[in-house]
Design a protein around this motif. Sequence first.
Motif, short mmCIF file in Angstrom:
data_model
loop_
_atom_site.label_atom_id
_atom_site.label_comp_id
_atom_site.label_asym_id
_atom_site.label_seq_id
_atom_site.Cartn_x
_atom_site.Cartn_y
_atom_site.Cartn_z
N UNK A 39 -7.53 -5.80 7.28
CA UNK A 39 -6.21 -5.47 6.73
C UNK A 39 -6.34 -4.72 5.41
N UNK A 40 -7.29 -5.15 4.57
CA UNK A 40 -7.51 -4.49 3.28
C UNK A 40 -7.95 -3.03 3.50
N UNK A 41 -8.90 -2.84 4.40
CA UNK A 41 -9.37 -1.49 4.71
C UNK A 41 -8.23 -0.62 5.26
N UNK A 77 -9.57 9.04 2.75
CA UNK A 77 -9.10 8.72 4.11
C UNK A 77 -10.22 8.93 5.12
N UNK A 78 -11.03 9.98 4.91
CA UNK A 78 -12.18 10.23 5.79
C UNK A 78 -13.16 9.06 5.72
N UNK A 79 -13.46 8.65 4.50
CA UNK A 79 -14.43 7.55 4.30
C UNK A 79 -13.92 6.26 4.95
N UNK A 80 -12.66 5.92 4.71
CA UNK A 80 -12.14 4.66 5.26
C UNK A 80 -11.99 4.71 6.77
N UNK A 81 -11.64 5.87 7.33
CA UNK A 81 -11.56 5.98 8.79
C UNK A 81 -12.93 5.74 9.42
N UNK A 82 -13.96 6.37 8.86
CA UNK A 82 -15.31 6.17 9.40
C UNK A 82 -15.78 4.73 9.16
N UNK A 108 -6.31 2.98 3.66
CA UNK A 108 -6.07 4.28 4.31
C UNK A 108 -4.63 4.73 4.05
N UNK A 109 -3.67 3.79 4.06
CA UNK A 109 -2.29 4.11 3.75
C UNK A 109 -2.13 4.49 2.28
N UNK A 157 0.80 -1.23 0.00
CA UNK A 157 0.00 0.00 0.00
C UNK A 157 0.83 1.28 0.00
N UNK A 158 1.89 1.33 0.81
CA UNK A 158 2.66 2.58 0.93
C UNK A 158 3.38 2.93 -0.37
#
Length: 518
Positions: free
Chosen positions: A405-407, A381-386, A411-412, A353-354
């Motif tokens: 792990x995928x989610x 990032x907002x969507x995945x954090x929520x 975010x990364x 991911x990175x």
Amino acid sequence: MSTSGNLKVLNALDGAKTQWYHFTAIVIAGMGFFTDAYDLFCISLVTKMLGRIYYTNPGSPKPGSLPPNVSAMVNGVALVGTLGGQLFFGWLGDKLGRKKVYGITLMLMCLCSIASGLSFGSSPKTVMTTLCFFRFWLGFGIGGDYPLSATIMSEYSNKKTRGGFIAAVFAMQGFGILAGGVFAIIMSSVFNARFEAPPYEVDPVKSTVPEADYVWRIILMVGAVPALMTFYSRSKMPETARYTALVAKNATKAASDMSKVLNVEITSEQQMVDVNTQKSYGLFSKEFLKRHGLHLLGTTSTWFLLDIAFYSQNLFQKDIFTAIGWIPPAKTMNAIEEVYRIARAQTLIALCSTVPGYWFTVFLIDRIGRFTIQLIGFSMMTIFMFALAFPYNHWTQPENNIKFVVMYSFTFFFANFGPNTTTFVVPAEIFPARVRSTCHGISAASGKLGAMVGAFGFLYLAQNQDPAKTDAGYPAGIGVKNSLIVLGVVNFLGTLCTLLVPESKGKSLEEMTGETEK
């Protein structure tokens, strides 16, 4: 303003075809960032080992771990040094020139990488104290690399591919993180095979062999190698034409330097420099506030908010790694095996991911623009954090571990294909040459302030609400779920603050700043 009123040397840079010197500059500047990332992130690979070596209590059912205050110092002192270095070297880069200061930061990084591994003392306190001392100055050197690398690359580049070139320098961070993980895997594998040891639960004393003390030291010291490899090349780079012409006001020297670099004949326009740049303004002037005040607010606020979210990612990293079996309970491993397991887990995250996130930005930033990428990144990032936060209990169920792990990886990915890269690129493009390095340093330092909030504020905040279930030495917090909700809000604020940042795609640096206006 079109570039028609610009100096010939600057027009030549803006319109230059991609040449070998562009790639040379990317490698030279990028190797500094490779080293930065290696040095900053490799400490997280060995902190568990440091706890076992220096803080294990005989008879304890669990291996030793760094006390909260010591852990905060070991992990955070480099961030404090980085913040100071960004401000100091950013300012110095505008005063003395990019090239003169560039070599100082690199040598400081090399010396302190080696010294960190040589940390000495006869007690845990003295070893940790000397380690923190050298890590602070290592961070100070790393801090200088941020504004100088970004500014040098922006001032060397043509306007068509400038964003991609600056992003490529920053993307070397991904390879630095990856290299740290891979080298830790190799070192721990070699030492574990050579010095076999039982798990802690079988024999607490023999689970940490004396040779384990060499492992963390070697991992830290190797960070000096890539930087040393490019030291000579850095010393041979000419000063950027934009600094020489617009700040030092020596168009003759700028034209001479760039004629050699571009392999074309560029005539000097000293008189034009004297006329067009005579009305300069400083960082604390009303003119700067009017022209660039909102821009500086935009770059500092977005970088601050981004780093809160980015550096707090390790909140639930250990929960994920433990849940899916990548990192077993500490007592079931010996000290060196634990380094191997942690390095393998972090390397997989970096690889999947990175690194891809960084290079998506490199290839697309000059096509879809900085503003769009940053807006998409913060929004996703907002969507995945929520999405991680509200159904947090659902994600922690064993059958949902892989989905978690995928989610987490997404975010990364959107941090790097998004604001983690663009917040580095934009401050190097939108401010005048005479304060460009300073403004980038201020923006970057704001980010490191956010990193401290993210790395340590949320470490306490994310503790369990039940005092009996917190990590040893920590008070009760609001829990991981509520912390993720707060981080979702932080990312949303980053989306809003992005509206203050102008788009610089396809424009010359002087077009953005108006420096050569008549």
